[in-house]
Design an enzyme around this catalytic site. Structure first.
Site, PDB file in Angstrom:
ATOM      1  NE  ARG A 185      52.940  84.842  13.624  1.00 43.25           N
ATOM      2  CZ  ARG A 185      51.803  85.516  13.669  1.00 43.25           C
ATOM      3  NH1 ARG A 185      51.160  85.644  14.811  1.00 43.25           N
ATOM      4  NH2 ARG A 185      51.319  86.064  12.587  1.00 43.25           N
ATOM      5  CE  LYS A 242      69.285  68.324  12.268  1.00 43.52           C
ATOM      6  NZ  LYS A 242      69.999  67.409  11.366  1.00 43.52           N
ATOM      7  CD  GLU A 281      70.518  56.764  13.340  1.00 40.51           C
ATOM      8  OE1 GLU A 281      71.517  57.509  13.423  1.00 40.51           O
ATOM      9  OE2 GLU A 281      69.803  56.708  12.310  1.00 40.51           O
ATOM     10  CE  LYS A 322      70.520  64.578  18.001  1.00 42.03           C
ATOM     11  NZ  LYS A 322      69.424  64.084  17.201  1.00 42.03           N
ATOM     12  CD  GLU A 339      72.999  69.199  10.514  1.00 43.54           C
ATOM     13  OE1 GLU A 339      72.247  68.599  11.301  1.00 43.54           O
ATOM     14  OE2 GLU A 339      73.134  68.891   9.321  1.00 43.54           O
ATOM     15  NE  ARG A 390      71.424  68.467  15.558  1.00 42.51           N
ATOM     16  CZ  ARG A 390      70.259  68.810  16.067  1.00 42.51           C
ATOM     17  NH1 ARG A 390      70.052  70.021  16.514  1.00 42.51           N
ATOM     18  NH2 ARG A 390      69.279  67.915  16.144  1.00 42.51           N
ATOM     19  CG  ASN A 414      73.755  64.391   8.981  1.00 45.29           C
ATOM     20  OD1 ASN A 414      72.697  63.942   9.395  1.00 45.29           O
ATOM     21  ND2 ASN A 414      74.007  65.687   8.914  1.00 45.29           N
ATOM     22  CG  HIS A 456      72.673  59.730   8.101  1.00 48.37           C
ATOM     23  ND1 HIS A 456      73.427  59.195   9.133  1.00 48.37           N
ATOM     24  CD2 HIS A 456      71.398  59.741   8.549  1.00 48.37           C
ATOM     25  CE1 HIS A 456      72.635  58.903  10.147  1.00 48.37           C
ATOM     26  NE2 HIS A 456      71.394  59.228   9.829  1.00 48.37           N
ATOM     27  CG  HIS A 483      70.243  60.010   2.946  1.00 47.92           C
ATOM     28  ND1 HIS A 483      70.710  61.225   3.382  1.00 47.92           N
ATOM     29  CD2 HIS A 483      69.439  59.551   3.932  1.00 47.92           C
ATOM     30  CE1 HIS A 483      70.209  61.493   4.580  1.00 47.92           C
ATOM     31  NE2 HIS A 483      69.440  60.485   4.928  1.00 47.92           N
ATOM     32  CG  HIS A 495      67.094  56.248   8.460  1.00 51.60           C
ATOM     33  ND1 HIS A 495      67.591  56.894   7.357  1.00 51.60           N
ATOM     34  CD2 HIS A 495      67.649  56.849   9.548  1.00 51.60           C
ATOM     35  CE1 HIS A 495      68.406  57.851   7.758  1.00 51.60           C
ATOM     36  NE2 HIS A 495      68.460  57.839   9.085  1.00 51.60           N
TER      37      HIS A 495
HETATM   38  N1  LIG Z   1      64.630  64.764  14.513  1.00 59.78           N
HETATM   39  C1  LIG Z   1      65.749  64.102  14.430  1.00 59.78           C
HETATM   40  O1  LIG Z   1      66.808  64.566  14.876  1.00 59.78           O
HETATM   41  C2  LIG Z   1      65.750  62.747  13.804  1.00 59.78           C
HETATM   42  C3  LIG Z   1      66.869  61.922  13.912  1.00 59.78           C
HETATM   43  C4  LIG Z   1      66.813  60.636  13.365  1.00 59.78           C
HETATM   44  C5  LIG Z   1      65.661  60.218  12.712  1.00 59.78           C
HETATM   45  N2  LIG Z   1      64.592  61.066  12.607  1.00 59.78           N
HETATM   46  C6  LIG Z   1      63.353  60.629  11.949  1.00 59.78           C
HETATM   47  O2  LIG Z   1      62.821  59.553  12.695  1.00 59.78           O
HETATM   48  C7  LIG Z   1      62.045  58.734  11.834  1.00 59.78           C
HETATM   49  C8  LIG Z   1      62.378  57.293  12.094  1.00 59.78           C
HETATM   50  O3  LIG Z   1      62.040  57.010  13.433  1.00 59.78           O
HETATM   51  P1  LIG Z   1      61.726  55.526  13.926  1.00 59.78           P
HETATM   52  O4  LIG Z   1      62.822  54.635  13.494  1.00 59.78           O
HETATM   53  O5  LIG Z   1      61.384  55.631  15.355  1.00 59.78           O
HETATM   54  O6  LIG Z   1      60.490  55.122  13.008  1.00 59.78           O
HETATM   55  P2  LIG Z   1      58.903  55.138  13.268  1.00 59.78           P
HETATM   56  O7  LIG Z   1      58.501  56.312  14.054  1.00 59.78           O
HETATM   57  O8  LIG Z   1      58.272  54.935  11.945  1.00 59.78           O
HETATM   58  O9  LIG Z   1      58.693  53.828  14.143  1.00 59.78           O
HETATM   59  C9  LIG Z   1      58.980  52.564  13.592  1.00 59.78           C
HETATM   60  C10 LIG Z   1      57.801  51.594  13.775  1.00 59.78           C
HETATM   61  O10 LIG Z   1      57.760  51.168  15.138  1.00 59.78           O
HETATM   62  C11 LIG Z   1      56.451  51.363  15.659  1.00 59.78           C
HETATM   63  N3  LIG Z   1      56.610  51.562  17.092  1.00 59.78           N
HETATM   64  C12 LIG Z   1      56.905  52.703  17.757  1.00 59.78           C
HETATM   65  N4  LIG Z   1      57.083  52.438  19.059  1.00 59.78           N
HETATM   66  C13 LIG Z   1      56.888  51.110  19.225  1.00 59.78           C
HETATM   67  C14 LIG Z   1      56.949  50.238  20.342  1.00 59.78           C
HETATM   68  N5  LIG Z   1      57.285  50.686  21.566  1.00 59.78           N
HETATM   69  N6  LIG Z   1      56.690  48.921  20.151  1.00 59.78           N
HETATM   70  C15 LIG Z   1      56.396  48.447  18.907  1.00 59.78           C
HETATM   71  N7  LIG Z   1      56.334  49.217  17.813  1.00 59.78           N
HETATM   72  C16 LIG Z   1      56.581  50.528  17.971  1.00 59.78           C
HETATM   73  C17 LIG Z   1      55.925  52.534  14.899  1.00 59.78           C
HETATM   74  O11 LIG Z   1      54.518  52.615  14.955  1.00 59.78           O
HETATM   75  C18 LIG Z   1      56.455  52.214  13.487  1.00 59.78           C
HETATM   76  O12 LIG Z   1      55.620  51.273  12.875  1.00 59.78           O
HETATM   77  C19 LIG Z   1      62.353  59.176  10.414  1.00 59.78           C
HETATM   78  O13 LIG Z   1      61.234  59.881   9.925  1.00 59.78           O
HETATM   79  C20 LIG Z   1      63.543  60.096  10.568  1.00 59.78           C
HETATM   80  O14 LIG Z   1      63.554  61.118   9.613  1.00 59.78           O
HETATM   81  C21 LIG Z   1      64.616  62.295  13.145  1.00 59.78           C
END
Ligand SMILES: NC(=O)c1ccc[n+]([C@@H]2O[C@H](COP(=O)([O-])OP(=O)(O)OC[C@H]3O[C@@H](n4cnc5c(N)ncnc54)[C@H](O)[C@@H]3O)[C@@H](O)[C@H]2O)c1
Length: 349
Positions: A112, A134, A176, A214, A224, A228, A232, A235, A239, A252
């Protein structure tokens, strides 16, 4: 008959975000670092030189958005049960947004809810995903449809991890950052226009400003209900682009970059952003090799795909439209005719 449960507690979920070299950290509890093989290969040695704990475990899940699923969550939970983690134990998310979101979600449901810390390693996760609580995972119905709001205990942003990031991943993070500046912070946007984010010191300053922007938004609207949602920006369009290109062509952040340009064009048509301001945003995105054009083959079908967005209801679509630079409007009243003309003109670029 009625029984009232008085739950009007004031909960303080505040936490600190440190943007600097990772300090030495010791935990008097069981700790599990959740990561993937790629990040572990590149940076786990460094992390382990900084972290000590009563008992320390490493949990790895496969790399990639397609593994942001129930199976990976089960891998994390099973490992916690096997090592008899209790409610005082702690998780450390060590990776990009995929790892961060999943670790946070696993922490939110294990017994939990237990604490977790974010050590983000991509630019996108440092400026966006690791901040704001999130958490979640994908399922066959769509992205991030299962999850929880669960704030981390702390976030440690160490820019040294970014030195191994691929250029496109870096650009996706810049998108971003631009999003944060256009929607809420004009001075920050102006700073970005004259800055070179490849310079380590300037990058650190930009990360700080993006995170601060942020954090200010999340502090006003943690779950949100309103403001907040402005984060997006780009987005709703992005999307659809990801969907049309089957998540293969664009990262993305790249799809969001095109989406921001589409949103800007919509704002220009509505008379709430000048052409010059829209052009400045486009130029900033181009500076980091982000895509800013896209061929809309079929504007009607593009429009219909808006309804798949989880922020849209059955009958309306929510758009985040910049008002100049540094201002934003959240609206579900955007005329279809106007949008179709924005999309058709976009296709001509
Ligand atoms: N929680 C939130 O508020 C929020 C906001 C925006 C995005 N997201 C989520 O984040 C995700 C995207 O995140 P991302 O862009 O970091 O993608 P990711 O986590 O897939 O990382 C991208 C790639 O980079 C690699 N990587 C990570 N660190 C590295 C480093 N230091 N050197 C080399 N390679 C490295 C990873 O292994 C992966 O292959 C999505 O799932 C999205 O939904 C969440």
């Amino acid at each position: 008959m009625q029984v009232n449960i008085a739950l009007k507690k004031v909960v303080d979920n505040s936490y600190n975000i440190t943007i600097d070299s990772l300090p030495k950290l010791h935990f008097d509890t069981k700790v599990a670092i959740v990561t993937n093989p790629k990040i572990a290969g590149l940076h786990l040695g460094y992390l382990l030189s900084k972290i000590s704990a009563k008992e320390l475990y490493i949990i790895t899940v496969p790399d990639g958005e397609k593994y942001k699923n129930q199976e990976s969550i089960n891998t994390i939970l099973e490992s916690l049960f096997n090592h008899r983690f209790n409610r005082k134990s702690l998780l450390i998310a060590f990776g990009g947004g995929v790892i961060g979101d999943m670790t946070g979600y696993a922490a939110s449901i294990y017994q939990r809810g237990i604490d977790f810390i974010q050590v983000p390693t991509t630019l996108l996760s440092q400026v966006d995903a690791s901040v704001g609580g999130k958490t979640g995972m994908n399922n066959s119905y769509g992205k991030n449809l299962v999850g929880a709001f669960h704030q981390p205990q702390a976030v440690y942003i160490d820019p040294r991890f970014l030195t191994t990031l691929q250029n496109r991943e870096f650009g996706a993070g810049v998108a971003e950052i631009v999003k944060m500046a256009v929607t809420f912070n004009k001075p920050f946007f102006e700073f970005l226009e004259s800055a070179d984010l490849k310079d380590a010191e300037i990058l650190q300053e930009a990360i700080k400003q993006a995170v601060q922007t942020k954090a200010d938004v999340v502090a006003q609207d943690e779950k949100e209900h309103g403001l907040r949602a402005a984060l997006n920006y780009g987005h709703t369009f992005g999307h659809v682009i990801e969907n049309e290109t089957r998540y293969k062509k664009y990262l993305h952040g790249e799809a969001v970059a095109i989406g921001m340009v589409m949103a800007n064009n919509t704002s220009v048509k509505m008379g709430i952003m000048s052409k010059e301001e829209a052009q400045r945003v486009k130029l900033l995105l181009e500076k980091y090799n982000l895509p800013v054009s896209y061929t809309v083959e079929d504007a009607e079908s593009f429009y219909e795909t808006f309804y798949l967005d989880k922020k849209s209801s059955d009958s309306s679509i929510t758009f985040i439209l910049p008002v100049g630079i540094g201002g934003v409007k959240i609206t579900d009243r955007c005329e279809k005719k106007l949008l179709i003309s924005v999309l058709n003109e976009f296709g001509e670029v």
